[in-house]
Design an enzyme around this catalytic site. Structure first.
Site, PDB file in Angstrom:
ATOM      1  N   HIS A  22       0.798  -1.230   0.000  1.00 11.02           N
ATOM      2  CA  HIS A  22       0.000   0.000   0.000  1.00 11.02           C
ATOM      3  C   HIS A  22       0.831   1.281   0.000  1.00 11.02           C
ATOM      4  O   HIS A  22       0.283   2.372  -0.064  1.00 11.02           O
ATOM      5  CB  HIS A  22      -0.942   0.029   1.207  1.00 11.02           C
ATOM      6  CG  HIS A  22      -0.235   0.251   2.500  1.00 11.02           C
ATOM      7  ND1 HIS A  22       0.338  -0.767   3.203  1.00 11.02           N
ATOM      8  CD2 HIS A  22       0.017   1.380   3.199  1.00 11.02           C
ATOM      9  CE1 HIS A  22       0.912  -0.297   4.277  1.00 11.02           C
ATOM     10  NE2 HIS A  22       0.740   1.017   4.305  1.00 11.02           N
TER      11      HIS A  22
HETATM   12  C1  UD1 Z   1      -1.983   5.126   6.276  1.00 14.89           C
HETATM   13  C2  UD1 Z   1      -0.635   5.544   6.872  1.00 14.89           C
HETATM   14  C3  UD1 Z   1       0.378   4.443   6.679  1.00 14.89           C
HETATM   15  C4  UD1 Z   1      -0.138   3.116   7.164  1.00 14.89           C
HETATM   16  C5  UD1 Z   1      -1.441   2.816   6.449  1.00 14.89           C
HETATM   17  C6  UD1 Z   1      -2.043   1.480   6.830  1.00 14.89           C
HETATM   18  C7  UD1 Z   1      -0.175   7.949   6.794  1.00 14.89           C
HETATM   19  C8  UD1 Z   1       0.668   8.984   6.161  1.00 14.89           C
HETATM   20  N1  UD1 Z   1      -0.117   6.737   6.231  1.00 14.89           N
HETATM   21  O1  UD1 Z   1      -1.793   5.037   4.862  1.00 14.89           O
HETATM   22  O2  UD1 Z   1       1.543   4.779   7.404  1.00 14.89           O
HETATM   23  O3  UD1 Z   1       0.810   2.123   6.921  1.00 14.89           O
HETATM   24  O4  UD1 Z   1      -2.353   3.857   6.790  1.00 14.89           O
HETATM   25  O5  UD1 Z   1      -3.177   1.205   6.086  1.00 14.89           O
HETATM   26  O6  UD1 Z   1      -0.867   8.227   7.737  1.00 14.89           O
HETATM   27  N2  UD1 Z   1      -9.255   4.386   2.329  1.00 14.89           N
HETATM   28  C9  UD1 Z   1     -10.452   3.733   2.269  1.00 14.89           C
HETATM   29  N3  UD1 Z   1     -11.001   3.314   3.443  1.00 14.89           N
HETATM   30  C10 UD1 Z   1     -10.396   3.504   4.629  1.00 14.89           C
HETATM   31  C11 UD1 Z   1      -9.171   4.173   4.672  1.00 14.89           C
HETATM   32  C12 UD1 Z   1      -8.603   4.604   3.501  1.00 14.89           C
HETATM   33  O7  UD1 Z   1     -11.036   3.549   1.219  1.00 14.89           O
HETATM   34  O8  UD1 Z   1     -10.949   3.075   5.660  1.00 14.89           O
HETATM   35  C13 UD1 Z   1      -8.632   4.825   1.066  1.00 14.89           C
HETATM   36  C14 UD1 Z   1      -8.953   6.232   0.728  1.00 14.89           C
HETATM   37  O9  UD1 Z   1      -9.339   6.271  -0.590  1.00 14.89           O
HETATM   38  C15 UD1 Z   1      -7.626   6.955   0.870  1.00 14.89           C
HETATM   39  C16 UD1 Z   1      -6.603   5.862   0.781  1.00 14.89           C
HETATM   40  O10 UD1 Z   1      -7.237   4.669   1.161  1.00 14.89           O
HETATM   41  O11 UD1 Z   1      -7.410   7.879  -0.138  1.00 14.89           O
HETATM   42  C17 UD1 Z   1      -5.433   6.130   1.669  1.00 14.89           C
HETATM   43  O12 UD1 Z   1      -5.821   6.275   3.033  1.00 14.89           O
HETATM   44  P1  UD1 Z   1      -4.923   7.156   4.024  1.00 14.89           P
HETATM   45  O13 UD1 Z   1      -5.381   7.036   5.401  1.00 14.89           O
HETATM   46  O14 UD1 Z   1      -4.810   8.531   3.487  1.00 14.89           O
HETATM   47  O15 UD1 Z   1      -3.483   6.526   3.917  1.00 14.89           O
HETATM   48  P2  UD1 Z   1      -3.033   5.001   3.887  1.00 14.89           P
HETATM   49  O16 UD1 Z   1      -2.494   4.738   2.535  1.00 14.89           O
HETATM   50  O17 UD1 Z   1      -4.074   4.073   4.414  1.00 14.89           O
END
Ligand code: UD1
Length: 360
Positions: A205
């Site tokens: 991811h």
């Molecule tokens: C975040 C953390 C990362 C961690 C990861 C675990 C930061 C900078 N990054 O990254 O260190 O390893 O979590 O998963 O904080 N989304 C969903 N549903 C959810 C959550 C996210 O669909 O419940 C999607 C959204 O479209 C979003 C993308 O995932 O744009 C990324 O989510 P985000 O929380 O921004 O960062 P992660 O890549 O999950």
């Protein structure tokens, strides 16, 4: 003592659980705040259920956004909660945007902050998490490190020694130790208990791996090669699934499934032939489990998983992945040991230190 815990993203739910449990037995007043960074049931709720974490007292419901927007939203929504709740100390976990945003609000309000999992460094500032770690550690009043390398990093950055609480151990491993028996009983994806089926378990991811179509395509191709030797089970983060679709990549015989619950994923890890990942926590869990881990990154903020554990950094080099996989399949995988203080009692050690902290 009035203790606030702030979490928001999947990797931190298993870190808060043991600390809350340990503080409960010491009868502190505890408030749990969920920033809402992760909001899907399978990225959040299921972890609360399986780890027996109480429902959050406050959910800031910030959701998704750019880094600046997400961080700013958390700060704006958290400030009034802290002003009203007047915590003696706020505990933040890991290295996600929720961590740094909360530490910033606390520092500006003069509220004490404890950082659980302090001192880890990848020395790669292109990783958003590295920025979050550096800033959070500069601001925190109590820094709880999981391993000696964390202590050394903090000392080099000039953090005063009295703020550093050396090697309390790994809280994520506390949750693993507690729930591994239940995870092993969990029946995952039709694999019967004691199943001899060999499989690679994959997670992916990191923006550096999945946000660029060329890089992601190369990784998928490497995984397709792996799938010629053994099944590849790939619980995909929502970001990754979306990118695979956006870039029109063909996942062939890779078994792409939705994100798994904590127990399902832990059980799957414990029985995997090999784990291929770019996650930080998974590098640690595989080291504890003694399962070979091939990490699709050039660096790691958890060097102890390489020096002592089963982790091998293969970067984005398909040849290295191929050769390391051959070692695993030939029964010559790197052997490891469990690092010191990964013993299931890190949360208790933090609770003792908090109780002894005179300024709380
Ligand atoms: C975040 C953390 C990362 C961690 C990861 C675990 C930061 C900078 N990054 O990254 O260190 O390893 O979590 O998963 O904080 N989304 C969903 N549903 C959810 C959550 C996210 O669909 O419940 C999607 C959204 O479209 C979003 C993308 O995932 O744009 C990324 O989510 P985000 O929380 O921004 O960062 P992660 O890549 O999950």
């Amino acid at each position: 003592m009035n203790v606030f815990h702030i979490v928001g993203a999947r990797p931190n739910f298993m870190k808060v659980a043991p600390v809350m449990n340990a503080l409960k037995t010491r009868k502190h007043v505890q408030t749990l705040i969920h920033t809402g960074q992760h909001y899907d049931a399978n990225m959040s709720d299921v972890f609360f259920e399986q780890l027996c974490i109480p429902a959050p007292d406050v959910n800031l419901a910030v959701g998704t956004g750019s880094h600046a927007r997400q961080t700013a939203e958390i700060m704006t929504r958290l400030e009034p909660v802290l002003l009203e709740g007047k915590p003696d100390i706020v505990l933040v976990y890991g290295d996600v945007n929720s961590t740094v945003a909360s530490a910033l609000v606390c520092a500006k309000l003069g509220v004490r902050v404890g950082h659980v999992e302090a001192g880890l460094r990848s020395f790669d500032r292109s990783m958003p998490e590295e920025i979050n770690r550096l800033v959070t550690d500069q601001l925190a009043d109590m820094l709880f490190t999981p391993s000696e390398d964390g202590d050394v990093n903090l000392q080099k950055e000039g953090i005063p020694a009295e703020r550093i609480f050396l090697g309390v151990g790994n809280v994520m491993i506390d949750s693993l130790v507690k729930l591994l028996p239940a995870a092993r009983r969990h029946n995952q994806h039709g694999l019967p208990e004691g199943s001899a089926e060999r499989y690679a378990l994959v997670t992916l991811h990191r923006p550096a791996n999945v946000d660029n179509g060329i890089i992601l395509k190369r990784i998928i191709q490497s995984l397709l090669e792996v799938s010629q030797d053994l099944s590849v089970i790939f619980p995909a983060h929502p970001r990754t699934r979306k990118r695979i679709a956006d870039f029109g990549l063909h996942a062939g015989q890779l078994q792409i499934v939705d994100p798994l619950s904590y127990l399902e994923f832990l059980g799957m890890q414990s029985r995997a032939t090999v784990v291929i990942t770019d996650s930080g926590g998974v590098q640690e869990e595989t080291t504890y489990l003694g399962v070979p881990c091939l990490t699709l990154r050039e660096n790691t903020e958890r060097p102890v998983t390489v020096s002592l554990g089963t982790n091998v950094l293969v970067g984005r080099d398909p040849d290295k992945l191929r050769s390391e996989l051959s070692r695993v399949l030939a029964g010559n995988a790197k052997k490891g040991t469990v690092p010191p203080l990964w013993d299931g009692h890190a949360g208790e050690r933090i609770a003792v230190l908090l109780a002894g902290s005179t300024t709380c």
